[in-house]
Design a protein around this motif. Structure first.
Motif, short mmCIF file in Angstrom:
data_model
loop_
_atom_site.label_atom_id
_atom_site.label_comp_id
_atom_site.label_asym_id
_atom_site.label_seq_id
_atom_site.Cartn_x
_atom_site.Cartn_y
_atom_site.Cartn_z
N MET A 164 -14.63 3.66 -13.88
CA MET A 164 -14.18 4.36 -12.68
C MET A 164 -13.13 3.54 -11.92
N ALA A 165 -13.29 2.23 -11.91
CA ALA A 165 -12.31 1.36 -11.26
C ALA A 165 -10.95 1.50 -11.93
N ARG A 166 -10.96 1.58 -13.25
CA ARG A 166 -9.70 1.77 -13.99
C ARG A 166 -9.07 3.12 -13.65
N THR A 167 -9.90 4.15 -13.61
CA THR A 167 -9.41 5.49 -13.31
C THR A 167 -8.79 5.54 -11.92
N LYS A 168 -9.47 4.94 -10.94
CA LYS A 168 -8.97 4.92 -9.57
C LYS A 168 -7.64 4.15 -9.48
N ALA A 169 -7.54 3.07 -10.23
CA ALA A 169 -6.30 2.29 -10.20
C ALA A 169 -5.14 3.13 -10.71
N GLY A 170 -5.37 3.89 -11.77
CA GLY A 170 -4.32 4.75 -12.30
C GLY A 170 -3.93 5.85 -11.33
N SER A 171 -4.93 6.48 -10.69
CA SER A 171 -4.66 7.53 -9.71
C SER A 171 -3.91 6.99 -8.51
N ASN A 172 -4.31 5.80 -8.05
CA ASN A 172 -3.66 5.21 -6.90
C ASN A 172 -2.21 4.83 -7.19
N ALA A 173 -1.91 4.52 -8.45
CA ALA A 173 -0.53 4.19 -8.82
C ALA A 173 0.38 5.39 -8.57
N ARG A 174 -0.08 6.58 -8.93
CA ARG A 174 0.70 7.79 -8.67
C ARG A 174 0.83 8.05 -7.17
N LEU A 175 -0.23 7.76 -6.40
CA LEU A 175 -0.16 7.95 -4.96
C LEU A 175 0.88 7.04 -4.33
N PHE A 176 0.95 5.78 -4.78
CA PHE A 176 1.98 4.87 -4.29
C PHE A 176 3.37 5.47 -4.50
N LEU A 177 3.57 6.03 -5.68
CA LEU A 177 4.87 6.58 -6.04
C LEU A 177 5.22 7.77 -5.15
N VAL A 178 4.29 8.72 -5.01
CA VAL A 178 4.54 9.94 -4.22
C VAL A 178 4.72 9.60 -2.75
N ARG A 179 3.91 8.70 -2.22
CA ARG A 179 4.02 8.34 -0.81
C ARG A 179 5.35 7.64 -0.51
N TYR A 180 5.80 6.81 -1.43
CA TYR A 180 7.08 6.14 -1.22
C TYR A 180 8.21 7.15 -1.09
N LEU A 181 8.13 8.23 -1.83
CA LEU A 181 9.16 9.26 -1.81
C LEU A 181 8.99 10.25 -0.66
N ASN A 182 8.02 9.98 0.22
CA ASN A 182 7.77 10.82 1.40
C ASN A 182 7.57 12.28 1.03
N ALA A 183 6.82 12.50 -0.04
CA ALA A 183 6.56 13.87 -0.50
C ALA A 183 5.09 14.22 -0.27
N ARG A 184 4.85 15.46 0.12
CA ARG A 184 3.47 15.92 0.24
C ARG A 184 2.82 16.02 -1.13
N SER A 185 3.63 16.48 -2.08
CA SER A 185 3.16 16.57 -3.46
C SER A 185 4.36 16.44 -4.37
N ALA A 186 4.11 16.14 -5.62
CA ALA A 186 5.20 15.98 -6.58
C ALA A 186 4.64 16.07 -7.99
N THR A 187 5.51 16.48 -8.90
CA THR A 187 5.16 16.46 -10.31
C THR A 187 5.75 15.20 -10.92
N VAL A 188 4.90 14.34 -11.42
CA VAL A 188 5.33 13.06 -11.97
C VAL A 188 5.27 13.13 -13.49
N ASN A 189 6.42 12.98 -14.12
CA ASN A 189 6.52 13.09 -15.57
C ASN A 189 6.73 11.73 -16.23
#
Length: 263
Positions: free
Chosen positions: A180-205
Motif C-alpha cells: 500500500m505504501a508503494r501504491t500511495k507513493a505512485g498515486s502521490n507522484a501524479r498528484l505532484f504533477l497535476v498540482r504543479y500545473l494548477n489543474a483541477r484534473s488532468a489526463t497524464v499519459n
C-alpha cells in the motif's frame, strides 16, 4: 530502466531474420535513417561526423541493393562482406562513444549521455548489429546507476535537470502494508504533477516510469519513496484541453528553478 533480458530476447528473434550471406532490411528501416542522421547533434562533433558517414554508406548500400517485390514492398539485400565491414566501423565508433559517455558521467550530464546512447542503440538495432547494441544497453545501465546514486530522495516534489527536457517526481507514501505504501507513493507522484500545473484534473499519459526507490520501516509503519519519470512520448492533457509535452513541463520547471536535488 530498460530490461536487458527482454531486449535480448527481442534481439534474438530479430537476428533470425538476417540471412547468413546477406543483410536484408525493410523499407521502413531505410526511411528512418535520415532522421537518425539529423538528430545526432547531441554527440561530440567528431563522432557525429563519423556516425553521419557510416549512416550515409548504409543508405547508399541499401539503395544499391534494393529489390521491389510484386506486392510493392521493398527488400534490401547487401553482401555480407559489406555488412561485416560496417559492423567493424560501428564498433570502432561505439568504442569512442564509451569514452565520451564516461566524460559525461563524470560531469553529471546523464540526460545528454542517455540521448547519445538512444541514438546509437536505435540505429544499431535497426541494422541488426546485436552485440554492439547490447553493449550500449550495458552502458545505459551504467549511466542510470550513476544518476540515481546522486539523487537526494529526501525532498519530495517535481523537478527537472537543466537542459535535459526531462521531468522527475520524488514521491512518498506510508502505510502499515508495504504494498500500500508503494501504491500511495505512485498515486502521490501524479498528484505532484497535476498540482504543479494548477489543474483541477488532468489526463497524464506515459508517466510512472520508476527510476529508483527506497523503503523504511518504523514501529510497524512502512514509508516508501520513489523517483518517477515519463516514458517516451509522455504528455499531460489539462482539463481545459491544453496539451503539455514532457519537454514543455521541463521548461516550466527550469523557469521556476525547480532542479532535481543532487548530492
Amino acid at each position: 530502466m530498460l530490461n536487458p533480458a527482454k531486449l535480448k530476447s527481442s534481439f534474438d528473434r530479430t537476428v533470425k531474420r538476417v540471412k547468413r550471406a546477406a543483410f536484408v532490411i525493410t523499407f521502413s528501416t531505410l526511411s528512418s535513417f535520415p532522421s537518425f542522421v539529423s538528430r545526432v547533434e547531441a554527440i561530440e562533433p567528431a563522432t557525429a561526423n563519423e556516425f553521419r558517414g557510416l549512416a550515409k554508406q548504409a543508405i547508399e548500400l541499401l539503395e544499391e541493393h534494393k529489390t521491389v517485390n510484386p506486392d510493392g514492398t521493398v527488400d534490401y539485400d547487401v553482401p555480407k562482406g559489406e555488412v561485416d565491414r560496417l559492423e567493424r566501423e560501428f564498433k570502432r565508433v561505439v568504442d569512442k562513444l564509451k569514452k565520451e559517455v564516461d566524460k559525461d558521467i563524470k560531469n553529471q550530464e546523464w540526460a545528454r549521455a542517455e540521448r547519445i546512447i538512444g541514438l546509437f542503440y536505435n540505429f544499431l538495432r535497426e541494422m541488426h548489429y546485436v552485440d554492439i547494441a547490447e553493449d550500449l544497453l550495458e552502458l545505459r545501465n551504467k549511466i542510470h546507476d550513476d544518476f540515481v546514486s546522486h539523487v537526494d530522495m529526501g525532498s519530495p516534489g517535481i523537478y527537472t535537470i537543466q537542459g535535459s527536457g526531462k521531468v522527475y517526481v520524488i514521491s512518498e507514501g506510508s502505510s502499515r502494508m508495504m504494498s500500500m505504501a508503494r501504491t500511495k507513493a505512485g498515486s502521490n507522484a501524479r498528484l505532484f504533477l497535476v498540482r504543479y500545473l494548477n489543474a483541477r484534473s488532468a489526463t497524464v499519459n506515459f508517466f510512472g516510469l520508476p527510476l529508483n526507490g527506497s523503503a523504511k520501516e518504523k514501529k510497524g509503519v512502512h514509508k516508501f519513496r520513489i523517483l518517477v519519470g515519463f516514458h517516451k512520448g509522455g504528455r499531460v492533457v489539462l482539463d481545459d484541453g491544453t496539451e503539455l509535452s514532457e519537454f514543455a513541463i521541463a521548461e516550466m520547471l527550469e523557469r521556476d528553478r525547480k532542479f532535481l536535488p543532487l548530492d
